[in-house]
Design a protein around this motif. Structure first.
Motif, PDB file in Angstrom:
ATOM      1  N   LYS A   1      74.308 -46.412  27.085  1.00 51.75           N
ATOM      2  CA  LYS A   1      72.970 -45.866  27.356  1.00 51.75           C
ATOM      3  C   LYS A   1      72.356 -45.253  26.109  1.00 51.75           C
ATOM      4  N   LEU A   2      73.183 -44.537  25.346  1.00 49.05           N
ATOM      5  CA  LEU A   2      72.669 -43.908  24.121  1.00 49.05           C
ATOM      6  C   LEU A   2      72.282 -44.978  23.097  1.00 49.05           C
ATOM      7  N   GLN A   3      73.095 -46.038  22.998  1.00 44.88           N
ATOM      8  CA  GLN A   3      72.756 -47.108  22.067  1.00 44.88           C
ATOM      9  C   GLN A   3      71.490 -47.845  22.506  1.00 44.88           C
ATOM     10  N   GLU A   4      71.311 -47.954  23.807  1.00 46.65           N
ATOM     11  CA  GLU A   4      70.092 -48.575  24.327  1.00 46.65           C
ATOM     12  C   GLU A   4      68.869 -47.733  23.967  1.00 46.65           C
ATOM     13  N   ILE A   5      69.003 -46.409  24.080  1.00 44.25           N
ATOM     14  CA  ILE A   5      67.907 -45.508  23.707  1.00 44.25           C
ATOM     15  C   ILE A   5      67.597 -45.653  22.218  1.00 44.25           C
ATOM     16  N   LEU A   6      68.646 -45.729  21.389  1.00 52.29           N
ATOM     17  CA  LEU A   6      68.459 -45.848  19.944  1.00 52.29           C
ATOM     18  C   LEU A   6      67.713 -47.127  19.586  1.00 52.29           C
ATOM     19  N   SER A   7      67.963 -48.176  20.314  1.00 54.41           N
ATOM     20  CA  SER A   7      67.362 -49.472  19.951  1.00 54.41           C
ATOM     21  C   SER A   7      66.038 -49.738  20.659  1.00 54.41           C
ATOM     22  N   ALA A   8      65.796 -49.090  21.814  1.00 54.12           N
ATOM     23  CA  ALA A   8      64.657 -49.511  22.623  1.00 54.12           C
ATOM     24  C   ALA A   8      63.708 -48.407  23.058  1.00 54.12           C
ATOM     25  N   ASP A   9      64.066 -47.139  22.895  1.00 52.72           N
ATOM     26  CA  ASP A   9      63.153 -46.084  23.366  1.00 52.72           C
ATOM     27  C   ASP A   9      61.850 -46.121  22.557  1.00 52.72           C
ATOM     28  N   PRO A  10      60.706 -46.108  23.223  1.00 56.81           N
ATOM     29  CA  PRO A  10      59.427 -46.223  22.498  1.00 56.81           C
ATOM     30  C   PRO A  10      59.052 -44.972  21.703  1.00 56.81           C
ATOM     31  N   GLU A  11      59.673 -43.842  21.990  1.00 57.76           N
ATOM     32  CA  GLU A  11      59.336 -42.588  21.305  1.00 57.76           C
ATOM     33  C   GLU A  11      60.410 -42.226  20.280  1.00 57.76           C
ATOM     34  N   GLY A  12      59.991 -41.552  19.221  1.00 60.45           N
ATOM     35  CA  GLY A  12      60.910 -41.219  18.140  1.00 60.45           C
ATOM     36  C   GLY A  12      61.887 -40.106  18.453  1.00 60.45           C
ATOM     37  N   PHE A  13      61.481 -39.118  19.251  1.00 61.63           N
ATOM     38  CA  PHE A  13      62.338 -37.950  19.493  1.00 61.63           C
ATOM     39  C   PHE A  13      63.689 -38.325  20.109  1.00 61.63           C
ATOM     40  N   PRO A  14      63.719 -39.148  21.164  1.00 53.04           N
ATOM     41  CA  PRO A  14      65.038 -39.512  21.729  1.00 53.04           C
ATOM     42  C   PRO A  14      65.893 -40.286  20.731  1.00 53.04           C
TER      43      PRO A  14
END
Length: 835
Positions: A597-610
């Motif tokens: 999940k964390l790697q998914e956030i790193l690669s795909a989250d549209p916002e910079g903060f996460p």
């Protein structure tokens, strides 16, 4: 001054003095003055004005204008002051009769342009700049300029008035210290002429019936005692002490509010530190006669002093605590507990009246609480505070504010109505409460304290900002609670409080308000950081729903909450995944799922903060040696690098470089190379086996491609960090004496590709355009090529280029002069119409 600047300066002066030209930018004029200050600071000779006659010609041209621009005239006044700061240049300007035309009665003083505040400001600054020698002092005093400064103390522009006051202080100090032949004493006081004029003005103003004149003199004295610690200041003080003392007893004097700052500046001076001196009696009188609002700053200032009579210190503490004592006494009638104070310094009725007023009650409490927090921030308090009573008073204030206390006294009822739902008082009280957690002596009230904190955490009426402060105070007191539990073995009390806290936290994590969810996650992270090694804490946390709810918030619609959830989950992993012992029974956590999940956030989250939060957590895991338990660390790092190198957020890319730096350091240390991270190796070559192994690891992780690409990053901090890492790697792999010449390596294909890389980096560090293509021939995954690159590429040159200021060219005086010429339109190539 360089030859180029000396050629440009006459054109700049002519352009600035030409009324037909558009006015130059004020910022450029300020920079020009800064340049002249730097030129004159270390060169007091007259050559600057002799070698550049355009300067005096410029001043004369501006004076000859019938209606000069206020900004140019102000600039001229300040420039003349800077030039006249040395005696030799002062006399040169005097011979040209420029100073008297600028600063005398026939100058701007009596013209219409004097109405402009910038001109008056320029006049004061110009005089201040030249006031470094006796000739300037005589020039001003004899020419009537000192009366102008006296008048400017009351200027409608606060900036001008303040500058005039500082100038008088400067002149007084210069007069006494340059014209006095023997030390001044109370018995034999012979003030120099200029000092006499200023001191007479101070004495007359203090005795006048004009409140503004009194205030001006008090400001002047405050500045004087704050900047001068010479013994003669005591002689001056003894001549005006009686008049100052009378202001405390005369209710009609409007300037009493200014006495606190004056007395504080004096108290900090070694001249007045004698405990037997009459000065401290005046401080005592001020603490007694000033209103609670006026006396507060004086009291806390006195309490911060280490050289102060003990009786004055106790009196100051009494003044500071009086509002808190009043709160405690108003809460119950008769008083259930001991008050904060045995007796009052000033009339308690004054404090009660202020606290009973809707307009002043909250303000007085906020001021008092802010001063208490300031005092508690000191590492070593010069005075003992009654911590238990103070804590009880704080809890009473918080209970007044949320309506949980029904006072029996009429005063308490009035104060309670004023404070109900007063957020700013709640925030201030919680700040002091948090600060008190680090002081001993509050242990007996710990259960009552947590009842108050939990009431705030549970109440739906607690605002998000107050809740955040409550979380902060609660976390600090939970740490304190653990320390107490270790010493007195009251584990049951600790477990009950932790259980209650996590029950509240579960509700807050599900709040519809994103600020509340965010604060709750921050609170959880702080708790884990401080208490993760404690068994009771881990058991209470893992037996609650908090971990599951926290992980759910990784998908929160609000980016700030997702970022906080990432941080909380990352720290939670130290308990759930990376702890040496197994998690508590009944809590099964899917480690791989969370990491995915964390790697998914790193690669795909549209916002910079996460994404920033994820790279920060991954680096923290790597630094603490946790990633080996997740999977092969090499694969983990490789995957992260390939994700972050294309991220659009420079802070994520910079975070990726930090992870790379940690990985390099750990790998090199594990393989037996120098233990100190990035320490240059000696001339004896390091172990070839270890060297090859570490290089192969770095190449497999695609680390070098990321580093060399980052050298050309459009955001300079990224390039600087990448260059630092490469320099560190080279220091580990290459003995200092074996670095290679790039010209001798171009014969092999690898050498040719590295030479191309060197040329590209030289261009790319400026153009921020690192070409990626199949034709360049650089194999970033080949250990031999990368070893060659580290040994031949001039990383020092790149480092210097990257660390140059982005405006290092534009900051030069020559560039500044060209900018001014361009602004006023005298450089032909800049005259084209850009529209």
């Amino acid at each position: 001054m360089t030859r180029e600047c000396s050629l440009l300066l006459p054109r700049v002066c002519a352009a600035l003095a030409d009324p037909r030209q558009p006015g130059s930018d004020d910022t450029c004029l300020e920079k020009l003055l800064d340049w002249f200050r730097s030129l004159t600071e270390f060169d007091p000779t007259v050559e600057l004005v002799q070698d550049n006659p355009c300067l005096t010609e410029f001043i004369a041209s501006v004076l000859a204008l019938p209606e000069p621009s206020p900004s140019i005239l102000s600039f001229t006044l300040r420039l003349a002051g800077i030039l006249a700061a040395s005696e030799s240049r002062f006399h040169h300007l005097q011979q040209e009769k420029l100073l008297v035309r600028l600063f005398g009665t026939d100058g701007p003083l009596n013209s219409a342009v004097w109405e402009d505040a910038s001109v008056r400001s320029g006049w004061v600054e110009g005089v201040h700049s030249m006031m470094h020698h006796q000739p300037a002092l005589y020039f001003l005093c004899n020419g009537g300029g000192i009366d102008v400064i006296f008048a400017l103390q009351g200027d409608p522009s606060l900036f001008v008035a303040s500058a005039a006051s500082r100038l008088l202080v400067h002149m007084l100090i210069l007069s006494v210290e340059s014209e006095t032949t023997k030390p001044l004493s109370t018995q034999d006081c012979d003030w120099p002429a200029c000092a006499q004029v200023i001191i007479k003005h101070i004495e007359d103003s203090l005795q006048s019936s004009s409140a503004s004149h009194i205030e001006q003199s008090l400001k002047l004295l405050t500045n004087l005692f704050g900047s001068c610690r010479a013994p003669w200041t005591e002689v001056l003080w003894l001549g005006i002490a009686k008049q100052i003392e009378s202001f405390l007893t005369e209710e009609t004097v409007q300037a009493r509010h200014m006495l606190a700052n004056l007395l504080l500046n004096m108290a900090r001076s070694p001249v007045f530190c004698d405990p037997e001196g009459s000065f401290w009696a005046l401080v005592t009188s001020a603490l007694e006669h000033l209103t609670p609002v006026q006396a507060g700053p004086l009291a806390v200032g006195i309490l911060r002093l280490y050289k102060c009579p003990q009786d004055v210190r106790i009196q100051a503490l009494t003044v500071l605590l009086q509002p808190m004592d009043c709160i405690l006494r108003a809460a119950s009638q008769p008083l259930e507990y001991a008050g904060l104070l045995d007796e009052s310094v000033s009339d308690p009725a004054a404090v009660e009246s202020l606290l009973s007023s809707k307009s002043s009650g909250a303000s007085l409490l906020c001021q008092t609480l802010a001063r208490l927090e300031e005092l508690l921030s000191l590492i070593h308090l010069p005075v003992d505070l009654p911590y238990t009573s103070l804590l009880r008073s704080l809890m009473t204030i918080l209970q007044f504010c949320n309506g949980f206390l029904n006072p029996a006294s009429p005063l308490g009822s009035t104060i309670s109505r004023i404070l109900i739902n007063c957020f700013r008082v709640q925030r201030s009280a919680l700040d002091v409460l948090a600060a008190l957690s680090e002081r001993k002596g509050c242990d007996t009230l710990i259960e009552s304290l947590f009842n108050v904190l939990l009431a705030y955490l549970e109440s739906p009426n607690t605002s998000p900002t107050v809740l955040k402060k409550t979380f902060q105070a609660t976390s600090k007191w939970l740490v304190r609670l653990h320390e107490l539990s270790c010493s007195n073995s009251q584990w049951q009390q600790t477990e009950k409080i932790l259980e209650d806290v996590f029950l509240v936290l579960q509700k807050r994590l599900c709040s519809p308000c994103w600020e509340v969810r965010d604060s709750s996650l921050e609170f959880l992270t702080v708790l884990i950081k401080c208490l993760r090694d404690q068994d009771e804490f881990r058991q209470s946390l893992l037996s609650s729903e908090v971990p599951r709810l926290t992980e759910n918030l990784l998908e929160d619609p609000e980016s700030y909450v997702r970022a906080s959830a990432v941080t909380a989950v990352g720290h939670l992993a130290f308990i759930t995944y990376f702890a040496p012992e197994s998690p508590v029974a009944g809590n099964e956590y899917n480690k791989e799922s969370t990491v995915a999940k964390l790697q998914e956030i790193l690669s795909a989250d549209p916002e910079g903060f996460p994404r920033r939060a994820v790279i920060s957590i991954f680096t923290k895991w790597l630094r603490q040696g946790c990633t080996g338990q997740l999977e092969d660390t090499e694969q983990f790092v490789s995957r992260v690098i390939q994700t972050v190198e294309h991220d659009l957020d420079w802070e994520v890319r910079l975070g990726g470089l930090e992870l790379v730096e940690v990985f390099c350091s750990q790998t090199i240390c594990q393989l037996g190379l120098p233990k100190c991270s990035y320490a240059p190796v000696s001339s004896a070559a390091p172990s070839s086996t270890h060297q090859n192994e570490s290089l192969q690891i770095f190449c497999r992780t695609k680390l070098f491609r990321f580093l060399f690409r980052s050298l050309c990053d459009c955001d300079k901090p990224v390039g600087q960090r990448a260059c630092d890492i490469l320099l560190g790697l080279r220091g580990n792999f290459y003995p200092i004496s074996t670095l290679k010449d790039s010209q001798g390596t171009e014969e092999s294909p690898a050498g040719q590709s590295i030479a191309w890389l060197q040329r590209t980096l030289r261009q790319g560090s400026l153009a921020q355009n690192f070409p990626i293509g199949a034709g360049n021939g650089v194999d970033f995954e080949d250990p031999e090529s990368m070893m060659l690159a580290l040994g031949t590429i001039d990383l020092e040159e790149l480092h210097d280029e990257l660390n140059k200021s982005s405006d290092h060219v534009e900051k030069s005086p020559q560039s500044l002069l060209q900018d001014i010429l361009a602004t006023v339109g005298t450089i032909e190539e800049n005259e084209a119409d850009c529209y």
